[in-house]
Design a protein around this motif. Structure first.
Motif, PDB file in Angstrom:
ATOM      1  N   PRO A 114      64.921  -4.357 -29.666  1.00 43.66           N
ATOM      2  CA  PRO A 114      64.301  -5.267 -30.632  1.00 43.66           C
ATOM      3  C   PRO A 114      65.310  -5.957 -31.555  1.00 43.66           C
ATOM      4  N   SER A 115      65.028  -7.209 -31.841  1.00 42.57           N
ATOM      5  CA  SER A 115      65.799  -8.007 -32.791  1.00 42.57           C
ATOM      6  C   SER A 115      64.908  -9.150 -33.236  1.00 42.57           C
ATOM      7  N   GLN A 116      65.221  -9.785 -34.349  1.00 41.74           N
ATOM      8  CA  GLN A 116      64.393 -10.892 -34.817  1.00 41.74           C
ATOM      9  C   GLN A 116      64.374 -12.035 -33.808  1.00 41.74           C
ATOM     10  N   HIS A 117      65.540 -12.394 -33.325  1.00 44.20           N
ATOM     11  CA  HIS A 117      65.631 -13.495 -32.369  1.00 44.20           C
ATOM     12  C   HIS A 117      64.855 -13.173 -31.096  1.00 44.20           C
ATOM     13  N   GLY A 118      64.999 -11.943 -30.604  1.00 47.21           N
ATOM     14  CA  GLY A 118      64.341 -11.559 -29.366  1.00 47.21           C
ATOM     15  C   GLY A 118      62.834 -11.454 -29.506  1.00 47.21           C
ATOM     16  N   ILE A 119      62.353 -10.840 -30.587  1.00 48.12           N
ATOM     17  CA  ILE A 119      60.915 -10.670 -30.773  1.00 48.12           C
ATOM     18  C   ILE A 119      60.231 -12.015 -30.966  1.00 48.12           C
ATOM     19  N   THR A 120      60.895 -12.956 -31.607  1.00 50.30           N
ATOM     20  CA  THR A 120      60.348 -14.308 -31.737  1.00 50.30           C
ATOM     21  C   THR A 120      60.135 -14.915 -30.353  1.00 50.30           C
ATOM     22  N   LYS A 121      61.074 -14.714 -29.448  1.00 48.86           N
ATOM     23  CA  LYS A 121      60.945 -15.197 -28.072  1.00 48.86           C
ATOM     24  C   LYS A 121      59.796 -14.478 -27.355  1.00 48.86           C
ATOM     25  N   ASP A 122      59.641 -13.179 -27.602  1.00 48.52           N
ATOM     26  CA  ASP A 122      58.585 -12.408 -26.951  1.00 48.52           C
ATOM     27  C   ASP A 122      57.202 -12.923 -27.340  1.00 48.52           C
ATOM     28  N   ALA A 123      57.006 -13.156 -28.623  1.00 48.02           N
ATOM     29  CA  ALA A 123      55.715 -13.662 -29.093  1.00 48.02           C
ATOM     30  C   ALA A 123      55.417 -15.030 -28.493  1.00 48.02           C
ATOM     31  N   GLN A 124      56.437 -15.867 -28.384  1.00 46.38           N
ATOM     32  CA  GLN A 124      56.245 -17.189 -27.791  1.00 46.38           C
ATOM     33  C   GLN A 124      55.860 -17.068 -26.316  1.00 46.38           C
ATOM     34  N   ALA A 125      56.477 -16.115 -25.619  1.00 43.50           N
ATOM     35  CA  ALA A 125      56.137 -15.898 -24.212  1.00 43.50           C
ATOM     36  C   ALA A 125      54.679 -15.485 -24.062  1.00 43.50           C
ATOM     37  N   ALA A 126      54.201 -14.648 -24.968  1.00 36.52           N
ATOM     38  CA  ALA A 126      52.810 -14.211 -24.917  1.00 36.52           C
ATOM     39  C   ALA A 126      51.869 -15.385 -25.162  1.00 36.52           C
ATOM     40  N   LEU A 127      52.175 -16.204 -26.153  1.00 35.18           N
ATOM     41  CA  LEU A 127      51.334 -17.365 -26.444  1.00 35.18           C
ATOM     42  C   LEU A 127      51.341 -18.351 -25.273  1.00 35.18           C
ATOM     43  N   ASP A 128      52.507 -18.586 -24.714  1.00 36.36           N
ATOM     44  CA  ASP A 128      52.601 -19.492 -23.569  1.00 36.36           C
ATOM     45  C   ASP A 128      51.776 -18.982 -22.393  1.00 36.36           C
ATOM     46  N   HIS A 129      51.756 -17.649 -22.221  1.00 37.74           N
ATOM     47  CA  HIS A 129      50.930 -17.068 -21.163  1.00 37.74           C
ATOM     48  C   HIS A 129      49.446 -17.332 -21.436  1.00 37.74           C
ATOM     49  N   LEU A 130      49.030 -17.124 -22.681  1.00 37.69           N
ATOM     50  CA  LEU A 130      47.621 -17.300 -23.018  1.00 37.69           C
ATOM     51  C   LEU A 130      47.142 -18.721 -22.801  1.00 37.69           C
ATOM     52  N   VAL A 131      47.934 -19.701 -23.218  1.00 42.43           N
ATOM     53  CA  VAL A 131      47.472 -21.091 -23.120  1.00 42.43           C
ATOM     54  C   VAL A 131      47.418 -21.568 -21.672  1.00 42.43           C
ATOM     55  N   GLN A 132      47.986 -20.777 -20.756  1.00 44.07           N
ATOM     56  CA  GLN A 132      47.926 -21.133 -19.336  1.00 44.07           C
ATOM     57  C   GLN A 132      46.779 -20.443 -18.609  1.00 44.07           C
ATOM     58  N   ARG A 133      46.097 -19.522 -19.304  1.00 45.31           N
ATOM     59  CA  ARG A 133      44.992 -18.807 -18.665  1.00 45.31           C
ATOM     60  C   ARG A 133      43.772 -19.716 -18.554  1.00 45.31           C
ATOM     61  N   ALA A 134      43.038 -19.555 -17.449  1.00 44.58           N
ATOM     62  CA  ALA A 134      41.837 -20.357 -17.234  1.00 44.58           C
ATOM     63  C   ALA A 134      40.568 -19.625 -17.679  1.00 44.58           C
ATOM     64  N   ASP A 135      40.688 -18.344 -18.085  1.00 44.07           N
ATOM     65  CA  ASP A 135      39.512 -17.553 -18.407  1.00 44.07           C
ATOM     66  C   ASP A 135      39.276 -17.388 -19.901  1.00 44.07           C
ATOM     67  N   ILE A 136      39.975 -18.151 -20.741  1.00 47.18           N
ATOM     68  CA  ILE A 136      39.721 -18.139 -22.187  1.00 47.18           C
ATOM     69  C   ILE A 136      39.696 -19.575 -22.698  1.00 47.18           C
ATOM     70  N   ASP A 137      39.151 -19.755 -23.883  1.00 50.10           N
ATOM     71  CA  ASP A 137      39.150 -21.063 -24.531  1.00 50.10           C
ATOM     72  C   ASP A 137      40.462 -21.193 -25.304  1.00 50.10           C
ATOM     73  N   THR A 138      41.395 -21.913 -24.742  1.00 54.94           N
ATOM     74  CA  THR A 138      42.735 -21.987 -25.333  1.00 54.94           C
ATOM     75  C   THR A 138      42.792 -22.847 -26.589  1.00 54.94           C
ATOM     76  N   SER A 139      41.677 -23.494 -26.939  1.00 51.38           N
ATOM     77  CA  SER A 139      41.657 -24.274 -28.178  1.00 51.38           C
ATOM     78  C   SER A 139      41.336 -23.402 -29.383  1.00 51.38           C
ATOM     79  N   GLN A 140      41.029 -22.117 -29.145  1.00 54.22           N
ATOM     80  CA  GLN A 140      40.588 -21.244 -30.226  1.00 54.22           C
ATOM     81  C   GLN A 140      41.436 -19.978 -30.295  1.00 54.22           C
ATOM     82  N   ILE A 141      42.724 -20.151 -30.338  1.00 51.89           N
ATOM     83  CA  ILE A 141      43.637 -19.020 -30.461  1.00 51.89           C
ATOM     84  C   ILE A 141      44.003 -18.816 -31.920  1.00 51.89           C
ATOM     85  N   LEU A 142      43.780 -17.606 -32.426  1.00 52.94           N
ATOM     86  CA  LEU A 142      44.168 -17.231 -33.778  1.00 52.94           C
ATOM     87  C   LEU A 142      45.309 -16.232 -33.724  1.00 52.94           C
TER      88      LEU A 142
END
Length: 314
Positions: A114-142
């Protein structure tokens, strides 16, 4: 007499140098806790143990680190569970949501350190995965962040105004620079954030600064601040400072206090008031903006950073 004084001064100097060396070498262990005392890194409980349907998701962060996550999708039986269960199940019951849980690098089954730079990248990877999913409403991510997760969530929301609908922060600190003196009181004379009056001569030693106070004023999405006034880890004043900074730039900020809430149990002691507060926030700023005349149930995705892991609900 002079010689004894010299010995004392040299001794104190040696202790100081040794203390600084330990701070430099082990500071990440104060910020990141991949394994709680008494537990193993591979925690045996999975969503299946809680009678929840889930999908193992493996991601690659932008620097190649392999990350493990769970996507837990809402199913009818989730609404029939008992009231006092752990947060994810209650969240699904109260908010009718799916849950996405990501382990930061170095946590759980994820690779890396873990590091600040790395964890920031990890969170972005998770969000990028979510917005590519077809089984959720990607306009309503909190994004929902507690403690360190709040710092991560604030950065994620600021960097992704087109992907994140709203931000919820709970018991989050202003910065690690400000927390240094809380974790190790003698450091408050040498390390401090933007509002500190200390000389700050050792700030340069801090690698993971997580300056939420410097980020929160740049978040344009609606923000809900949830503060437990008995927080034993992060002084509740940090949340008030964050709210004041955000509200000066963002008119859609809300602050709610729970008098008996501690660092990790505000959701539990807050009971229905806690969940109703979040539901009303979602209905007003996420569900309502797209379906103003829809029923009160939300179909949005709530991103929840729970302690060591990142959890998202939709």
């Amino acid at each position: 007499m002079v010689s004894y004084l010299n010995v004392l001064l040299y001794g104190l100097g040696g202790v100081g140098v040794a203390g600084l060396a330990l701070l430099v070498a082990f500071q990440e262990r104060l910020v990141y806790v991949p394994v709680l005392p008494g537990l193993t890194k591979s925690y045996p409980i999975t969503p299946a143990r809680l009678r929840l349907l889930y999908e193992d998701v493996w991601l690659r962060s932008s620097d190649g680190v392999r990350l493990h996550s769970w996507f837990i999708k809402l199913s009818p039986h989730c609404r029939d569970i008992a009231h006092r269960l752990e947060m994810v199940r209650i969240m699904m019951q109260k908010l009718d949501c799916n849950v996405f849980m990501l382990s930061y690098r170095g946590y759980g089954a994820s690779d890396g350190y873990p590091s600040q730079h790395g964890i920031t990248k990890d969170a972005q990877a998770a969000l990028d995965h979510l917005v590519q999913r077809a089984d959720i409403d990607t306009s309503q991510i909190l994004v929902f962040g507690r403690s360190l997760g709040g710092a991560v969530g604030a950065v994620l929301a600021k960097n992704n105004p087109d992907k994140v609908a709203a931000l919820i922060l709970e018991n989050t600190f202003t910065s690690i620079l400000d927390m240094a003196g809380v974790l190790l009181p003698f450091l408050k004379w040498f390390i401090g954030g933007t509002g500190s009056k200390c000389p700050k001569i050792l700030n340069f030693l801090v690698r993971s600064r997580w300056g939420t106070i410097d980020i929160i004023g740049q978040v344009k999405q609606p923000i809900l601040f949830i503060s437990g006034l008995r927080d034993e880890m992060v002084p509740p004043a940090h949340m008030k400072i964050l709210y004041a900074k955000a509200a000066a730039h963002n008119k859609q900020c809300y602050f709610v206090e729970f008098p008996t809430g501690m660092h990790m149990d505000t959701w539990l002691v807050g009971g229905d008031v806690y969940w109703n507060t979040i539901r009303q926030f979602i209905e007003r700023h996420v569900s309502g903006r797209k379906h103003e005349e829809s029923a009160s149930r939300t179909n949005g995705t709530v991103w929840d950073f729970l302690c060591c892991s990142v959890s998202l609900c939709s």
